[in-house]
Each structure stands twice: as structure tokens, then as C-alpha cells.
Design a protein around this motif. Sequence first.
Motif, mmCIF file in Angstrom:
data_model
loop_
_atom_site.group_PDB
_atom_site.id
_atom_site.type_symbol
_atom_site.label_atom_id
_atom_site.label_comp_id
_atom_site.label_asym_id
_atom_site.label_seq_id
_atom_site.Cartn_x
_atom_site.Cartn_y
_atom_site.Cartn_z
ATOM 1 N N MET A 72 -13.854 8.483 -4.788
ATOM 2 C CA MET A 72 -13.247 9.827 -4.681
ATOM 3 C C MET A 72 -11.940 9.334 -3.636
ATOM 4 O O MET A 72 -12.155 8.051 -3.114
ATOM 5 C CB MET A 72 -14.093 10.991 -3.497
ATOM 6 C CG MET A 72 -15.216 11.465 -3.932
ATOM 7 S SD MET A 72 -15.180 12.542 -5.126
ATOM 8 C CE MET A 72 -14.815 14.098 -3.780
ATOM 9 N N ILE A 73 -10.743 10.075 -3.105
ATOM 10 C CA ILE A 73 -9.278 9.061 -2.849
ATOM 11 C C ILE A 73 -9.855 9.598 -1.261
ATOM 12 O O ILE A 73 -10.197 10.494 -0.683
ATOM 13 C CB ILE A 73 -7.888 9.893 -2.668
ATOM 14 C CG1 ILE A 73 -8.168 11.585 -3.076
ATOM 15 C CG2 ILE A 73 -8.122 9.381 -4.627
ATOM 16 C CD1 ILE A 73 -7.333 12.279 -3.295
ATOM 17 N N GLY A 74 -9.129 8.745 -0.335
ATOM 18 C CA GLY A 74 -9.655 9.063 1.169
ATOM 19 C C GLY A 74 -8.434 10.299 1.772
ATOM 20 O O GLY A 74 -7.773 10.832 0.242
ATOM 21 N N ASP A 75 -8.683 10.653 2.641
ATOM 22 C CA ASP A 75 -7.469 11.752 3.084
ATOM 23 C C ASP A 75 -6.278 11.765 2.751
ATOM 24 O O ASP A 75 -5.941 11.085 2.680
ATOM 25 C CB ASP A 75 -7.935 12.283 4.850
ATOM 26 C CG ASP A 75 -7.790 11.148 5.304
ATOM 27 O OD1 ASP A 75 -6.660 10.275 5.089
ATOM 28 O OD2 ASP A 75 -8.065 10.582 6.667
ATOM 29 N N ASP A 76 -5.348 13.239 2.500
ATOM 30 C CA ASP A 76 -4.061 12.694 2.392
ATOM 31 C C ASP A 76 -3.051 11.636 3.153
ATOM 32 O O ASP A 76 -1.964 11.295 3.022
ATOM 33 C CB ASP A 76 -3.740 14.185 2.056
ATOM 34 C CG ASP A 76 -3.997 14.760 1.386
ATOM 35 O OD1 ASP A 76 -5.042 14.366 0.645
ATOM 36 O OD2 ASP A 76 -3.871 16.848 1.620
ATOM 37 N N ALA A 77 -3.656 11.688 4.706
ATOM 38 C CA ALA A 77 -2.727 11.078 5.781
ATOM 39 C C ALA A 77 -2.864 9.724 5.473
ATOM 40 O O ALA A 77 -2.220 9.396 5.597
ATOM 41 C CB ALA A 77 -3.410 11.078 7.341
ATOM 42 N N LYS A 78 -3.658 8.979 4.981
ATOM 43 C CA LYS A 78 -4.264 7.591 4.555
ATOM 44 C C LYS A 78 -2.972 7.929 2.800
ATOM 45 O O LYS A 78 -2.561 6.663 2.244
ATOM 46 C CB LYS A 78 -5.751 7.335 4.454
ATOM 47 C CG LYS A 78 -6.164 7.271 5.057
ATOM 48 C CD LYS A 78 -7.935 6.405 4.805
ATOM 49 C CE LYS A 78 -8.594 7.056 5.872
ATOM 50 N NZ LYS A 78 -9.911 5.566 5.537
ATOM 51 N N LEU A 79 -3.365 8.801 1.929
ATOM 52 C CA LEU A 79 -2.618 8.725 0.852
ATOM 53 C C LEU A 79 -0.961 8.888 1.411
ATOM 54 O O LEU A 79 -0.576 7.799 1.173
ATOM 55 C CB LEU A 79 -3.251 9.600 0.486
ATOM 56 C CG LEU A 79 -2.564 9.350 -1.981
ATOM 57 C CD1 LEU A 79 -2.891 8.842 -1.809
ATOM 58 C CD2 LEU A 79 -3.310 10.781 -2.365
ATOM 59 N N GLY A 80 -0.632 8.972 2.177
ATOM 60 C CA GLY A 80 0.709 9.486 2.287
ATOM 61 C C GLY A 80 1.331 8.392 2.918
ATOM 62 O O GLY A 80 1.757 7.497 3.167
ATOM 63 N N ASP A 81 0.271 7.185 4.350
ATOM 64 C CA ASP A 81 0.726 6.199 4.252
ATOM 65 C C ASP A 81 0.581 4.934 3.248
ATOM 66 O O ASP A 81 1.980 4.491 3.971
ATOM 67 C CB ASP A 81 -0.508 6.138 5.688
ATOM 68 C CG ASP A 81 0.554 5.049 6.692
ATOM 69 O OD1 ASP A 81 0.827 4.797 6.499
ATOM 70 O OD2 ASP A 81 -0.629 3.447 6.392
ATOM 71 N N TYR A 82 0.210 5.135 2.222
ATOM 72 C CA TYR A 82 -0.352 4.667 1.037
ATOM 73 C C TYR A 82 1.272 3.939 0.656
ATOM 74 O O TYR A 82 1.710 3.329 -0.088
ATOM 75 C CB TYR A 82 -1.331 4.489 0.501
ATOM 76 C CG TYR A 82 -1.371 3.487 -0.619
ATOM 77 C CD1 TYR A 82 -1.825 2.490 -0.335
ATOM 78 C CD2 TYR A 82 -1.722 3.953 -1.868
ATOM 79 C CE1 TYR A 82 -2.444 1.504 -0.744
ATOM 80 C CE2 TYR A 82 -1.483 2.452 -2.603
ATOM 81 C CZ TYR A 82 -2.257 1.307 -2.352
ATOM 82 O OH TYR A 82 -2.441 0.420 -3.381
ATOM 83 N N PHE A 83 1.641 5.556 0.392
ATOM 84 C CA PHE A 83 3.044 5.655 -0.475
ATOM 85 C C PHE A 83 4.572 6.154 0.211
ATOM 86 O O PHE A 83 5.296 6.217 0.269
ATOM 87 C CB PHE A 83 3.026 6.283 -1.943
ATOM 88 C CG PHE A 83 2.784 6.144 -2.793
ATOM 89 C CD1 PHE A 83 2.728 5.309 -3.495
ATOM 90 C CD2 PHE A 83 0.573 7.241 -2.714
ATOM 91 C CE1 PHE A 83 1.772 4.677 -4.513
ATOM 92 C CE2 PHE A 83 0.723 6.706 -3.673
ATOM 93 C CZ PHE A 83 0.561 5.275 -4.582
ATOM 94 N N LYS A 84 4.261 5.881 1.836
ATOM 95 C CA LYS A 84 5.102 5.680 2.782
ATOM 96 C C LYS A 84 6.700 5.713 2.170
ATOM 97 O O LYS A 84 7.578 6.210 2.457
ATOM 98 C CB LYS A 84 4.768 6.376 4.293
ATOM 99 C CG LYS A 84 5.170 4.866 4.235
ATOM 100 C CD LYS A 84 4.506 4.541 5.948
ATOM 101 C CE LYS A 84 4.005 2.973 7.288
ATOM 102 N NZ LYS A 84 4.326 3.567 8.504
ATOM 103 N N ASP A 85 6.241 4.098 2.315
ATOM 104 C CA ASP A 85 7.794 2.968 1.831
ATOM 105 C C ASP A 85 8.290 3.435 0.224
ATOM 106 O O ASP A 85 8.489 2.621 0.063
ATOM 107 C CB ASP A 85 7.741 2.418 2.248
ATOM 108 C CG ASP A 85 7.270 1.858 4.425
ATOM 109 O OD1 ASP A 85 8.096 3.243 4.941
ATOM 110 O OD2 ASP A 85 6.851 0.764 4.172
ATOM 111 N N THR A 86 7.764 4.277 -0.644
ATOM 112 C CA THR A 86 7.996 3.978 -1.936
ATOM 113 C C THR A 86 8.958 5.441 -2.207
ATOM 114 O O THR A 86 8.483 6.471 -2.212
ATOM 115 C CB THR A 86 6.380 3.868 -2.298
ATOM 116 O OG1 THR A 86 6.098 3.475 -2.460
ATOM 117 C CG2 THR A 86 7.043 4.128 -4.172
#
Length: 278
Positions: free
Chosen positions: A216-230
Amino acid sequence: MTMKYATFITAEEASQNLNNSGFLFIECSYALADPQWGRAEYEKSHIPNAVYADLHDDLSGTIISGTTGRHPLPSKESLTATFSKLGIDENTQVVAYDMQSGAMAAARLWWLLQWSGHQNVAVLSGGKSYWEKKGFPLAGLQTERTPKQYKASFNDDFLVQSDDVLKEIEQTGSCIIDSRTNDRYQGQNESIDPVAGHIPTAISKPFNSLLNPEGMIGDDAKLGDYFKDTPGEAVFYCGSGVTAAFNILLFVHSRKVFPKLYAGSWSEWIADKSRPIA
């Protein structure tokens, strides 16, 4: 009114639509080390009324030695025929799933459908292993799906070719994302392709970094942070264009923007010895 799903669907949401005639479940379980394993896994047990799509036979094209990667895209004509045979039309909500964490082949099916213009396709979060753990039903009988006419409308803006990647390397501020595990990116543990390393300037963002042991993927906040500079126009690649599709799925789920895929990926890149390697 039936809710439409375009990135992920939870096991709970999917289970509520097992008898919904507008839903089509497609199992994509596949193992690189054992190409026969996926179909055997499907035949052993699958979500009721699910059909099977094979990564090699159905979701990839013909390998041309020295030219293509390990899983080239199928031709548009053959892909349209495959989707018709699977019983997909414009009213079908597709739920793609596989057994393994990371939804490798299921994400490939998701990407192919999106590329061909079908937006109502989602990947089952956690896959079949989580479905089974939660006690949702599984069946052993194979399903015969009535073929339908699939009307494709391909969006080639989703794709880049090797020459485009070469131009990206030369541009200041370009963004190329390597979706393989970090050890393969570093050239430390290349167990699949004959040449180790990565495309110059590429950034490592492994496809499975945000997955928990249940897939399962983490919460949306972690996901957003993972790609924030992409940036939205980023180019994603992996070993053969499969796990990169899962990273793109995560990106679209988080950012609501569709980045680009270098479908040939590393296995195609290294087929031409003139292409630079880092």
C-alpha cells in the motif's frame, strides 16, 4: 451514479462492485524470472469474474534484438485488438491488479489504457495479496468475457523516444526520473540488464519507496512530498518501461498531471553503445 476511478481503487471499494456489470477486473500477475508464473497464479485463484492479461504476450510488443528494450510497447493495432478481446469499451470501469507489491504489471495496463484514451481505469491498492488478507472472495473458474469494440484515441504526448531523452540531457533544468531501485541506479546490483548505470542527469526515485509491506502507498502528504520538486513535464524511465508506469501512476494520483514515459527505458538505452551512461 457509479463513481469513476482513474488512479487507485481500494479493496473495499472494489468489493462493492463485484456484481457491477460496468466493472471489469483484470489480473496482470507476472514474474520476470518465471514468465509462466502469472497465468498459473491467476488460474489458481483470482477475483471473481476477472480475466487475465499477460505482460509479455498482451501488454508488450515484439522484441527486436539490439534495438528495443525488454518490454517494448505493443503496436496500436494489436493493443486495440487486445482491449477489444478483453471486453473493454468506453463504458467499462477497468480495475487492474496483480499479486506483487508495487503493482508492476497492473500499472503497465493502467498506463496503456490511459495512453489509448481510456481514463476509467484504476489499480487495486494492495493487489490480490491484500484483497485475500481482508477476506474478500476469490474464484478458481476462468472467465470468458464477451469481446467488445474498443475505440482507441492514442495520446503520443505521453511518450518520448531515445532521441528526445538525449536532448533532455543537454538541457539545463531538464528532469529525468529513474524508477528502478537505487542500487540498480547506482550500478551496484544490476541483475537484469547486461550494462549497469543510469542515464546521465537522471534522478533516482525508486517506484517502491513509498510502499509498505502490504504493498500500500503511504498517505497523500508523503506522496506529494516525494514528487514536490518533480515538474509535470518530467520523463520517467525504468528497466523496460514497466515499473516506471507505477511511478507515473503515483505522480498522477498526487499531482493530477500526466508526465512523460521513455518506454524503451534502460534496456533500450544500452542497446546503442553510442548513448552516454553514468
